[in-house]
Motif scaffolding. Structure first.
Motif, PDB file in Angstrom:
ATOM      1  N   GLY A 102       0.819  -1.216   0.000  1.00 15.33           N
ATOM      2  CA  GLY A 102       0.000   0.000   0.000  1.00 15.33           C
ATOM      3  C   GLY A 102       0.851   1.263   0.000  1.00 15.33           C
ATOM      4  O   GLY A 102       0.532   2.239  -0.688  1.00 15.33           O
ATOM      5  N   LYS A 103       1.938   1.257   0.763  1.00 10.39           N
ATOM      6  CA  LYS A 103       2.850   2.406   0.782  1.00 10.39           C
ATOM      7  C   LYS A 103       3.452   2.633  -0.605  1.00 10.39           C
ATOM      8  O   LYS A 103       3.551   3.770  -1.066  1.00 10.39           O
ATOM      9  N   LEU A 104       3.855   1.548  -1.259  1.00  7.27           N
ATOM     10  CA  LEU A 104       4.409   1.666  -2.616  1.00  7.27           C
ATOM     11  C   LEU A 104       3.359   2.184  -3.590  1.00  7.27           C
ATOM     12  O   LEU A 104       3.650   3.028  -4.438  1.00  7.27           O
ATOM     13  N   GLU A 105       2.152   1.671  -3.471  1.00 11.75           N
ATOM     14  CA  GLU A 105       1.082   2.099  -4.369  1.00 11.75           C
ATOM     15  C   GLU A 105       0.795   3.585  -4.214  1.00 11.75           C
ATOM     16  O   GLU A 105       0.572   4.287  -5.202  1.00 11.75           O
ATOM     17  N   ARG A 106       0.843   4.094  -2.978  1.00 14.51           N
ATOM     18  CA  ARG A 106       0.608   5.522  -2.755  1.00 14.51           C
ATOM     19  C   ARG A 106       1.728   6.374  -3.352  1.00 14.51           C
ATOM     20  O   ARG A 106       1.503   7.527  -3.723  1.00 14.51           O
ATOM     21  N   ILE A 107       2.921   5.810  -3.470  1.00 15.63           N
ATOM     22  CA  ILE A 107       4.041   6.531  -4.087  1.00 15.63           C
ATOM     23  C   ILE A 107       3.873   6.596  -5.601  1.00 15.63           C
ATOM     24  O   ILE A 107       4.071   7.640  -6.210  1.00 15.63           O
ATOM     25  N   VAL A 108       3.508   5.470  -6.231  1.00 19.81           N
ATOM     26  CA  VAL A 108       3.513   5.408  -7.698  1.00 19.81           C
ATOM     27  C   VAL A 108       2.192   5.780  -8.359  1.00 19.81           C
ATOM     28  O   VAL A 108       2.189   6.225  -9.505  1.00 19.81           O
ATOM     29  N   GLU A 109       1.094   5.619  -7.664  1.00 23.38           N
ATOM     30  CA  GLU A 109      -0.204   5.879  -8.296  1.00 23.38           C
ATOM     31  C   GLU A 109      -0.334   7.303  -8.837  1.00 23.38           C
ATOM     32  O   GLU A 109      -0.867   7.495  -9.942  1.00 23.38           O
ATOM     33  N   ARG A 127      11.207   4.546 -11.496  1.00 25.02           N
ATOM     34  CA  ARG A 127      12.352   4.042 -10.725  1.00 25.02           C
ATOM     35  C   ARG A 127      12.883   5.119  -9.771  1.00 25.02           C
ATOM     36  O   ARG A 127      13.074   4.876  -8.585  1.00 25.02           O
ATOM     37  N   ASP A 128      13.129   6.316 -10.308  1.00 23.30           N
ATOM     38  CA  ASP A 128      13.684   7.400  -9.492  1.00 23.30           C
ATOM     39  C   ASP A 128      12.754   7.763  -8.341  1.00 23.30           C
ATOM     40  O   ASP A 128      13.207   8.017  -7.223  1.00 23.30           O
ATOM     41  N   THR A 129      11.464   7.804  -8.618  1.00 26.84           N
ATOM     42  CA  THR A 129      10.487   8.159  -7.591  1.00 26.84           C
ATOM     43  C   THR A 129      10.507   7.147  -6.450  1.00 26.84           C
ATOM     44  O   THR A 129      10.539   7.523  -5.274  1.00 26.84           O
ATOM     45  N   ILE A 130      10.495   5.866  -6.784  1.00 22.26           N
ATOM     46  CA  ILE A 130      10.509   4.830  -5.743  1.00 22.26           C
ATOM     47  C   ILE A 130      11.829   4.847  -4.986  1.00 22.26           C
ATOM     48  O   ILE A 130      11.850   4.843  -3.750  1.00 22.26           O
ATOM     49  N   MET A 131      12.946   4.875  -5.703  1.00 21.78           N
ATOM     50  CA  MET A 131      14.258   4.806  -5.059  1.00 21.78           C
ATOM     51  C   MET A 131      14.510   6.029  -4.167  1.00 21.78           C
ATOM     52  O   MET A 131      15.166   5.917  -3.141  1.00 21.78           O
ATOM     53  N   ARG A 132      13.978   7.169  -4.541  1.00 23.28           N
ATOM     54  CA  ARG A 132      14.158   8.384  -3.749  1.00 23.28           C
ATOM     55  C   ARG A 132      13.353   8.310  -2.445  1.00 23.28           C
ATOM     56  O   ARG A 132      13.822   8.764  -1.395  1.00 23.28           O
ATOM     57  N   GLN A 133      12.168   7.701  -2.499  1.00 19.05           N
ATOM     58  CA  GLN A 133      11.291   7.694  -1.329  1.00 19.05           C
ATOM     59  C   GLN A 133      11.434   6.452  -0.456  1.00 19.05           C
ATOM     60  O   GLN A 133      10.990   6.456   0.696  1.00 19.05           O
ATOM     61  N   ARG A 134      12.006   5.382  -0.993  1.00 19.18           N
ATOM     62  CA  ARG A 134      12.154   4.136  -0.226  1.00 19.18           C
ATOM     63  C   ARG A 134      13.625   3.736  -0.226  1.00 19.18           C
ATOM     64  O   ARG A 134      14.091   3.021  -1.101  1.00 19.18           O
ATOM     65  N   LYS A 135      14.359   4.184   0.757  1.00 18.68           N
ATOM     66  CA  LYS A 135      15.818   3.980   0.831  1.00 18.68           C
ATOM     67  C   LYS A 135      16.201   2.510   1.008  1.00 18.68           C
ATOM     68  O   LYS A 135      17.320   2.121   0.695  1.00 18.68           O
ATOM     69  N   GLU A 136      15.289   1.678   1.488  1.00 19.61           N
ATOM     70  CA  GLU A 136      15.597   0.263   1.697  1.00 19.61           C
ATOM     71  C   GLU A 136      15.549  -0.553   0.404  1.00 19.61           C
ATOM     72  O   GLU A 136      15.965  -1.711   0.373  1.00 19.61           O
TER      73      GLU A 136
END
Length: 131
Positions: free
Chosen positions: A25-32, A80-89
């Motif tokens: 859900g956290k990932l979906e809120r980032i990319v949607e 890719r950049d959006t996810i990698m920037r917001q999810r450091k793990e």
């Protein structure tokens, strides 16, 4: 949290473990919000594995069939950049770029999909059948 629960959590982090619904859900809120109906039509098949404190993700993006490879690469790079920037793990992110096929009904994120909808309507790209 008691010591048994802490030990269990630590042990599970050492094993490869799929991401849970909360993390998805956290990932979906980032990319949607990236799905604009023009360049990026949908995001689907969001899945991942956690090993230790790091996460490996796979997902599919759907782009218009007339989009060039160069243009689709720019869309993929933005996701890719959006996810990698917001999810450091996140240590690894595999993105499958799929061109919408004639007559294909979009049912992923950003495509008006009801989050409670049956997953059988979502096309899976990572199995034997591919896309």
């Amino acid at each position: 949290m008691n010591s048994l629960a802490l030990s269990r959590t630590s042990f599970l982090e050492l094993l490869d473990k799929g991401i849970d619904e909360e993390y998805r859900g956290k990932l979906e809120r980032i990319v949607e919000p990236l799905v604009n109906g023009r360049d990026l039509l949908e995001i689907r098949n969001v899945r991942g594995v956690r090993a230790g404190g790091l996460t490996s993700l796979d997902l599919t993006i759907t782009v218009p069939p007339t989009m060039s490879v160069l243009e689709s690469h720019a869309v993929e790079a933005n996701v890719r950049d959006t996810i990698m920037r917001q999810r450091k793990e996140v240590r690894e992110l595999k993105i499958h770029v799929h061109a919408q096929e004639e007559g294909e009904v979009l049912a992923g994120l950003g495509a008006g999909r009801d989050k409670q909808a049956d997953d059988s309507s979502v096309k899976h790209d990572f199995g034997r059948d591919g896309c």
